[in-house]
Enzyme design. Structure first.
Site, mmCIF file in Angstrom:
data_model
loop_
_atom_site.group_PDB
_atom_site.id
_atom_site.type_symbol
_atom_site.label_atom_id
_atom_site.label_comp_id
_atom_site.label_asym_id
_atom_site.label_seq_id
_atom_site.Cartn_x
_atom_site.Cartn_y
_atom_site.Cartn_z
ATOM 1 N N TYR A 127 8.895 38.500 36.235
ATOM 2 C CA TYR A 127 9.585 37.514 35.386
ATOM 3 C C TYR A 127 8.912 37.388 34.014
ATOM 4 C CZ TYR A 127 12.593 33.385 34.709
ATOM 5 O OH TYR A 127 13.539 32.496 34.263
ATOM 6 N N LYS B 227 11.024 32.168 27.417
ATOM 7 C CA LYS B 227 11.320 30.750 27.633
ATOM 8 C C LYS B 227 10.220 29.870 27.043
ATOM 9 C CE LYS B 227 15.239 31.202 29.881
ATOM 10 N NZ LYS B 227 16.513 30.883 29.195
HETATM 11 N N1 LIG Z 1 19.884 30.786 37.671
HETATM 12 C C1 LIG Z 1 18.670 30.292 37.691
HETATM 13 O O1 LIG Z 1 18.026 30.240 38.735
HETATM 14 C C2 LIG Z 1 18.075 29.725 36.430
HETATM 15 C C3 LIG Z 1 16.907 28.983 36.546
HETATM 16 C C4 LIG Z 1 16.338 28.434 35.410
HETATM 17 C C5 LIG Z 1 16.928 28.623 34.172
HETATM 18 N N2 LIG Z 1 18.046 29.379 34.072
HETATM 19 C C6 LIG Z 1 18.608 29.559 32.736
HETATM 20 O O2 LIG Z 1 19.917 29.029 32.683
HETATM 21 C C7 LIG Z 1 20.686 29.766 31.742
HETATM 22 C C8 LIG Z 1 21.954 30.280 32.400
HETATM 23 O O3 LIG Z 1 21.566 31.050 33.514
HETATM 24 P P1 LIG Z 1 22.589 31.549 34.647
HETATM 25 O O4 LIG Z 1 21.818 31.657 35.899
HETATM 26 O O5 LIG Z 1 23.805 30.724 34.602
HETATM 27 O O6 LIG Z 1 22.845 33.032 34.105
HETATM 28 P P2 LIG Z 1 23.851 34.137 34.567
HETATM 29 O O7 LIG Z 1 24.619 33.692 35.761
HETATM 30 O O8 LIG Z 1 23.049 35.374 34.653
HETATM 31 O O9 LIG Z 1 24.796 34.217 33.298
HETATM 32 C C9 LIG Z 1 24.284 34.611 32.070
HETATM 33 C C10 LIG Z 1 25.169 34.071 30.994
HETATM 34 O O10 LIG Z 1 24.626 34.434 29.736
HETATM 35 C C11 LIG Z 1 25.582 35.196 29.024
HETATM 36 N N3 LIG Z 1 24.899 36.223 28.248
HETATM 37 C C12 LIG Z 1 23.997 37.135 28.677
HETATM 38 N N4 LIG Z 1 23.601 37.906 27.657
HETATM 39 C C13 LIG Z 1 24.277 37.477 26.555
HETATM 40 C C14 LIG Z 1 24.310 37.887 25.210
HETATM 41 N N5 LIG Z 1 23.559 38.894 24.775
HETATM 42 N N6 LIG Z 1 25.131 37.209 24.351
HETATM 43 C C15 LIG Z 1 25.897 36.180 24.781
HETATM 44 N N7 LIG Z 1 25.917 35.769 26.062
HETATM 45 C C16 LIG Z 1 25.110 36.402 26.928
HETATM 46 C C17 LIG Z 1 26.504 35.791 30.063
HETATM 47 O O11 LIG Z 1 27.749 36.091 29.473
HETATM 48 P P3 LIG Z 1 28.761 37.248 30.084
HETATM 49 O O12 LIG Z 1 28.967 36.856 31.498
HETATM 50 O O13 LIG Z 1 29.997 37.160 29.266
HETATM 51 O O14 LIG Z 1 28.076 38.551 29.917
HETATM 52 C C18 LIG Z 1 26.567 34.642 31.079
HETATM 53 O O15 LIG Z 1 27.480 33.672 30.674
HETATM 54 C C19 LIG Z 1 19.778 30.853 31.216
HETATM 55 O O16 LIG Z 1 19.164 30.438 30.042
HETATM 56 C C20 LIG Z 1 18.767 31.000 32.330
HETATM 57 O O17 LIG Z 1 17.543 31.549 31.873
HETATM 58 C C21 LIG Z 1 18.656 29.930 35.179
#
Ligand SMILES: NC(=O)c1ccc[n+]([C@@H]2O[C@H](COP(=O)([O-])OP(=O)(O)OC[C@H]3O[C@@H](n4cnc5c(N)ncnc54)[C@H](OP(=O)(O)O)[C@@H]3O)[C@@H](O)[C@H]2O)c1
Lengths: 81, 261
Positions: free
Chosen positions: B151, B158
């Protein structure tokens, strides 16, 4: 330059593979491309031809030839419009 | 709490946590611009769901790792709406590799999408928020201060995002713009399924003091609060939404020992 040659140049640049060895049967795996190379190649081709390649379509490409055929179809459709 | 009449941009708002945030803001009355990258279908579906809530929705494709695409997105927002009230910097990507295998390409990809995008989006957004008192919320993770296998690139991005959040909070305060971050532990989304499948993260139900895993709506609730006037005096903070996981780490170690006899 044909669509195929343009895509070959983009893929060669991103994967650091000599373009002369990329054939329609070549695979990203065979070119030792990682998932980041694949996304970058897709995005670069999308921008070059002003098209979109949905992930679900890209996942169906078995080799470079499939990639080229998809883009050729998209480009032809765009020209019709 | 009302966000009636507000216009929000959610980067990566088509699915996962971004989608939950977009829907939550809309449920409080905000109109939402859903940015996406590869999944137009998902973004369109989210936009339809926003409209079903009675708010207006728009989708915009832009790779937030590409400065030119960020500019195009904000040009479009500027031309069409001439204003923005809320920016949620949620989009993230990353290369999961051990530190020794991280190359410059993987590092830059991750840093550009996860950290630099906040800088460039906030710079453009602040101009559209001028005189309106805007809100900026960035989405972070516990990886900014804890370490997990593979990670590193995301965790470092982050940490940068949270530091930038503090600087933005101070430097944009004179314009009446509130800037904060929300950091979550493992949230049930597609991204998490990948980490669990690869064996990098254990299903974390049993390690969360709150007794269940964090879901996207938990994050969205806090984001919506930070976008409200009630949160006016919270500035430059990273609010942790983890059901107590991070503060319970030591008791957890004991729990695992007990479990294993
Ligand atoms: N899931 C977890 O466990 C977790 C935990 C802590 C924090 N987070 C944070 O929460 C946020 C959302 O995470 P998630 O789990 O919902 O992520 P996810 O399911 O992997 O989805 C990623 C999102 O980011 C978009 N994206 C990726 N690359 C991009 C780019 N270059 N330009 C514009 N959009 C882009 C994708 O769009 P497309 O689908 O259109 O490609 C999608 O909407 C992130 O910041 C992540 O680090 C997640």
């Amino acid at each position: 330059m044909t669509v195929e040659d343009q895509i070959r140049e983009i893929v060669a640049r991103i994967t650091h593979v000599d373009k002369s060895i990329i054939t329609r049967e070549s695979t990203f795996k065979g070119m030792k491309a990682d998932s980041l190379d694949v996304v970058q190649a897709l995005v670069a081709v999308e921008e070059a031809f002003e098209i979109e390649i949905p992930d679900e379509e890209a996942q169906k490409f078995k080799n470079f030839g499939d990639f080229v055929s998809f883009v050729e179809k998209q480009v032809a459709q765009k020209e019709k419009v | 709490m009302s966000l009636e009449g507000k216009l929000a941009l959610v980067t990566g708002g088509g699915r996962g946590i971004g989608k939950a945030i977009a829907l939550k803001l809309a449920s409080h009355g905000a109109d939402v611009i859903v940015n996406f990258f590869r999944r137009r279908d998902a973004a369109q579906k989210t936009a339809n769901e926003i409209e079903a809530l009675g708010a207006k929705a728009e989708i915009i494709r832009a790779n937030v790792g590409d400065p030119a695409k960020i500019d195009e997105m904000f040009d479009m927002i500027g031309n069409k709406f001439g204003r923005l009230d809320i920016l949620i910097s949620n989009a993230a990507s990353g290369v999961g590799r051990p530190v020794m295998d991280l190359d410059i390409k993987a590092w830059e990809w991750t840093m550009n999408i996860n950290a630099r995008a906040l800088l460039l989006c906030a710079q453009r957004a602040a101009k559209l928020m001028d005189g309106r008192g805007g809100k900026v919320v960035s989405i972070s993770s516990l990886g900014s201060f804890l370490a997990w296998p593979t990670y590193a690139a995301v965790g470092v991005s982050k940490a940068a995002l949270e530091a930038l959040t503090r600087y933005l909070a101070i430097e944009l305060a004179p314009q009446g713009i509130c800037v904060n971050a929300v950091a979550a532990s493992a949230v049930e989304t597609e991204a998490l399924k990948f980490y669990v499948k690869e064996g990098l993260v254990k299903d974390s139900y049993h390690v969360t003091p709150a007794g269940r895993m964090v879901i996207p709506e938990d994050v969205a609730n806090v984001v919506a609060f930070l976008c409200s006037e009630e949160a006016f005096m919270i500035r430059g903070q990273t609010i942790i939404v983890d059901g107590g996981t991070s503060v319970g780490l030591l008791s957890l170690a004991g729990k695992e020992d007990n479990e294993h006899g």
